[in-house]
Design an enzyme around this catalytic site. Structure first.
Site, PDB file in Angstrom:
ATOM      1  N   ASP A   1      -2.648   1.346   4.560  1.00  0.00           N
ATOM      2  CA  ASP A   1      -2.328   0.777   5.876  1.00  0.00           C
ATOM      3  C   ASP A   1      -3.447   1.013   6.892  1.00  0.00           C
ATOM      4  O   ASP A   1      -4.152   2.021   6.825  1.00  0.00           O
ATOM      5  CB  ASP A   1      -1.015   1.402   6.375  1.00  0.00           C
ATOM      6  CG  ASP A   1      -0.439   0.636   7.553  1.00  0.00           C
ATOM      7  OD1 ASP A   1      -0.680  -0.583   7.663  1.00  0.00           O
ATOM      8  OD2 ASP A   1       0.266   1.257   8.365  1.00  0.00           O
TER       9      ASP A   1
ATOM     10  N   LEU B   1      -7.915   5.571 -16.279  1.00  0.00           N
ATOM     11  CA  LEU B   1      -7.039   5.490 -15.093  1.00  0.00           C
ATOM     12  C   LEU B   1      -6.235   4.202 -15.188  1.00  0.00           C
ATOM     13  O   LEU B   1      -6.772   3.162 -15.560  1.00  0.00           O
ATOM     14  CB  LEU B   1      -7.908   5.445 -13.825  1.00  0.00           C
ATOM     15  CG  LEU B   1      -7.181   5.137 -12.516  1.00  0.00           C
ATOM     16  CD1 LEU B   1      -6.382   6.350 -12.032  1.00  0.00           C
ATOM     17  CD2 LEU B   1      -8.168   4.716 -11.418  1.00  0.00           C
TER      18      LEU B   1
ATOM     19  N   HIS C   1      -9.096  -6.482   6.121  1.00  0.00           N
ATOM     20  CA  HIS C   1      -8.607  -6.553   4.735  1.00  0.00           C
ATOM     21  C   HIS C   1      -9.772  -6.477   3.744  1.00  0.00           C
ATOM     22  O   HIS C   1      -9.673  -5.850   2.704  1.00  0.00           O
ATOM     23  CB  HIS C   1      -7.774  -7.823   4.523  1.00  0.00           C
ATOM     24  CG  HIS C   1      -6.503  -7.830   5.323  1.00  0.00           C
ATOM     25  ND1 HIS C   1      -5.649  -6.748   5.362  1.00  0.00           N
ATOM     26  CD2 HIS C   1      -5.944  -8.768   6.133  1.00  0.00           C
ATOM     27  CE1 HIS C   1      -4.621  -7.026   6.164  1.00  0.00           C
ATOM     28  NE2 HIS C   1      -4.789  -8.250   6.650  1.00  0.00           N
TER      29      HIS C   1
ATOM     30  N   TRP D   1       5.181 -11.148   3.544  1.00  0.00           N
ATOM     31  CA  TRP D   1       5.269 -12.620   3.527  1.00  0.00           C
ATOM     32  C   TRP D   1       5.526 -13.168   4.927  1.00  0.00           C
ATOM     33  O   TRP D   1       5.261 -14.333   5.213  1.00  0.00           O
ATOM     34  CB  TRP D   1       6.409 -13.084   2.609  1.00  0.00           C
ATOM     35  CG  TRP D   1       6.098 -13.049   1.149  1.00  0.00           C
ATOM     36  CD1 TRP D   1       6.692 -12.276   0.201  1.00  0.00           C
ATOM     37  CD2 TRP D   1       5.133 -13.853   0.431  1.00  0.00           C
ATOM     38  NE1 TRP D   1       6.154 -12.525  -1.049  1.00  0.00           N
ATOM     39  CE2 TRP D   1       5.199 -13.490  -0.920  1.00  0.00           C
ATOM     40  CE3 TRP D   1       4.205 -14.839   0.822  1.00  0.00           C
ATOM     41  CZ2 TRP D   1       4.393 -14.071  -1.911  1.00  0.00           C
ATOM     42  CZ3 TRP D   1       3.396 -15.426  -0.157  1.00  0.00           C
ATOM     43  CH2 TRP D   1       3.501 -15.042  -1.488  1.00  0.00           C
TER      44      TRP D   1
ATOM     45  N   ARG E   1      -8.711  -9.807  11.774  1.00  0.00           N
ATOM     46  CA  ARG E   1      -7.960  -8.945  10.858  1.00  0.00           C
ATOM     47  C   ARG E   1      -8.434  -9.109   9.415  1.00  0.00           C
ATOM     48  O   ARG E   1      -8.422  -8.157   8.629  1.00  0.00           O
ATOM     49  CB  ARG E   1      -6.464  -9.253  10.946  1.00  0.00           C
ATOM     50  CG  ARG E   1      -5.822  -8.796  12.249  1.00  0.00           C
ATOM     51  CD  ARG E   1      -4.345  -9.179  12.279  1.00  0.00           C
ATOM     52  NE  ARG E   1      -3.581  -8.515  11.228  1.00  0.00           N
ATOM     53  CZ  ARG E   1      -3.047  -7.301  11.347  1.00  0.00           C
ATOM     54  NH1 ARG E   1      -3.179  -6.611  12.461  1.00  0.00           N
ATOM     55  NH2 ARG E   1      -2.364  -6.777  10.351  1.00  0.00           N
TER      56      ARG E   1
ATOM     57  N   ARG F   1      -5.842  -2.767  12.377  1.00  0.00           N
ATOM     58  CA  ARG F   1      -6.316  -1.958  13.512  1.00  0.00           C
ATOM     59  C   ARG F   1      -7.790  -1.626  13.385  1.00  0.00           C
ATOM     60  O   ARG F   1      -8.528  -1.575  14.370  1.00  0.00           O
ATOM     61  CB  ARG F   1      -5.468  -0.689  13.650  1.00  0.00           C
ATOM     62  CG  ARG F   1      -4.149  -0.933  14.368  1.00  0.00           C
ATOM     63  CD  ARG F   1      -3.171   0.172  14.133  1.00  0.00           C
ATOM     64  NE  ARG F   1      -2.624   0.118  12.781  1.00  0.00           N
ATOM     65  CZ  ARG F   1      -2.027   1.131  12.190  1.00  0.00           C
ATOM     66  NH1 ARG F   1      -1.937   2.291  12.804  1.00  0.00           N
ATOM     67  NH2 ARG F   1      -1.527   0.988  10.982  1.00  0.00           N
TER      68      ARG F   1
ATOM     69  N   GLU G   1       5.548  14.564  -3.088  1.00  0.00           N
ATOM     70  CA  GLU G   1       4.988  15.140  -1.871  1.00  0.00           C
ATOM     71  C   GLU G   1       4.413  13.983  -1.061  1.00  0.00           C
ATOM     72  O   GLU G   1       3.895  13.018  -1.628  1.00  0.00           O
ATOM     73  CB  GLU G   1       3.849  16.117  -2.195  1.00  0.00           C
ATOM     74  CG  GLU G   1       4.257  17.327  -3.003  1.00  0.00           C
ATOM     75  CD  GLU G   1       5.152  18.286  -2.228  1.00  0.00           C
ATOM     76  OE1 GLU G   1       5.268  18.138  -0.994  1.00  0.00           O
ATOM     77  OE2 GLU G   1       5.735  19.176  -2.870  1.00  0.00           O
TER      78      GLU G   1
ATOM     79  N   THR H   1       6.995  -7.158   0.116  1.00  0.00           N
ATOM     80  CA  THR H   1       7.900  -8.312   0.270  1.00  0.00           C
ATOM     81  C   THR H   1       7.929  -8.719   1.753  1.00  0.00           C
ATOM     82  O   THR H   1       7.941  -9.907   2.073  1.00  0.00           O
ATOM     83  CB  THR H   1       9.334  -7.955  -0.206  1.00  0.00           C
ATOM     84  OG1 THR H   1       9.708  -6.679   0.323  1.00  0.00           O
ATOM     85  CG2 THR H   1       9.423  -7.884  -1.720  1.00  0.00           C
TER      86      THR H   1
END
Ligand code: IPE
Ligand code: IPE
Ligand code: MG
Length: 239
Positions: free
Chosen positions: A19, A130, A36, A68, A32, A23, A206, A65
């Site tokens: 997240d 991984l 991304h 969208w 924006r 910003r 955690e 979800t």
């Protein structure tokens, strides 16, 4: 390195709620979409760092979800970025042996993107260094509902009896059926909530929250989160 971690006690499965992209861009006077892009680059770096530290499963929340509901052009920009990164994944990952899987409901995704997802999942399925699970069209509640529906179908067709249903059996109906529960969930970007990420699976995880925005997130931040996990890690329920 500021954060010393015990390489013998690294969390097996780490989840990240990526997240703060918007910003990050806005603070720099950028669109924006630039946030991304920067966030996608951070994922590339952090996947390599996670492999280096010895993390076996990394599950990243890339599109929920609820996402969208964002403006159409932001959604299509994220989809384009996803396509680009999946297409060139092996170039970006610096020779690491990463298995890529997508978890979530991608039924409304563009068919071309769905094909690319299938291709990357197939071509990386033998990699074991991984496993990178990318949560797309993902919502924890939606996942639980679709698990319940699948169970109801199995019950109806006599593949499952009611008294067989327990937590382990339920888990097998989730997208994460063959993946251990996350030991540690990291949320950069300053918000202290889980936003519908791994709702069932995080029962004993955690949580590590940091104000650092995802595009600014570095290996140092990852090590700090792992060190936090190592300082807290104990058995629950018992002594
Ligand atoms: C997370 O960054 C990326 C996605 C949800 C796709 P945001 O776009 O939510 O960034 P902020 O929270 O607005 O800064
Ligand atoms: C969570 O971030 C979802 C992803 C990172 C993909 P959001 O920015 O969408 O979540 P909220 O709106 O803060 O809950
Ligand atoms: Mg956000």
């Amino acid at each position: 390195m500021k954060f010393d971690i015990d390489l013998d006690n690294v969390p097996v499965h780490v989840g990240i709620i990526m997240d703060g992209n918007g910003r990050f861009a806005t603070a720099k006077g950028l669109a924006r979409s630039e946030g991304h892009k920067a966030g996608a680059e951070t994922l590339r770096r952090i996947a390599i760092d996670a492999a280096d530290i010895g993390i076996k499963y990394l599950t990243v929340y890339a599109f929920s979800t609820e996402n969208w509901k964002r403006p159409k052009d932001e959604v299509s920009g994220i989809m384009k970025l996803l396509y680009k990164y999946l297409k060139d994944w092996d170039k970006y990952i610096g020779g690491r042996h990463v298995r890529i899987r997508v978890i979530g409901d991608i039924s409304d995704f563009d068919p071309v993107l769905k094909k690319m997802i299938e291709f990357v999942e197939n071509s990386t399925k033998k990699e074991t260094e991984l496993t990178l699970n990318i949560a797309l069209g993902y919502g924890g509640r939606n996942e639980i509902i679709s698990a319940a529906k699948k169970m109801a179908e199995d019950y109806k067709s006599d593949k499952l009896k009611l008294d067989e249903v327990n937590e382990d059996v339920f888990s097998k109906y989730l997208y994460t059926s063959d993946i251990p529960d996350p030991d540690l969930i990291i949320r950069p970007g300053g918000e202290v909530r889980i936003s519908n990420f791994l709702v069932w699976q995080s029962a004993y995880s955690e949580f590590y929250f940091t104000d650092t925005l995802w595009p600014d997130f570095t290996k140092e931040n990852l090590l700090e989160a792992v060190a936090y996990y190592q300082s807290k890690h104990r058995r629950f329920g018992g002594l």
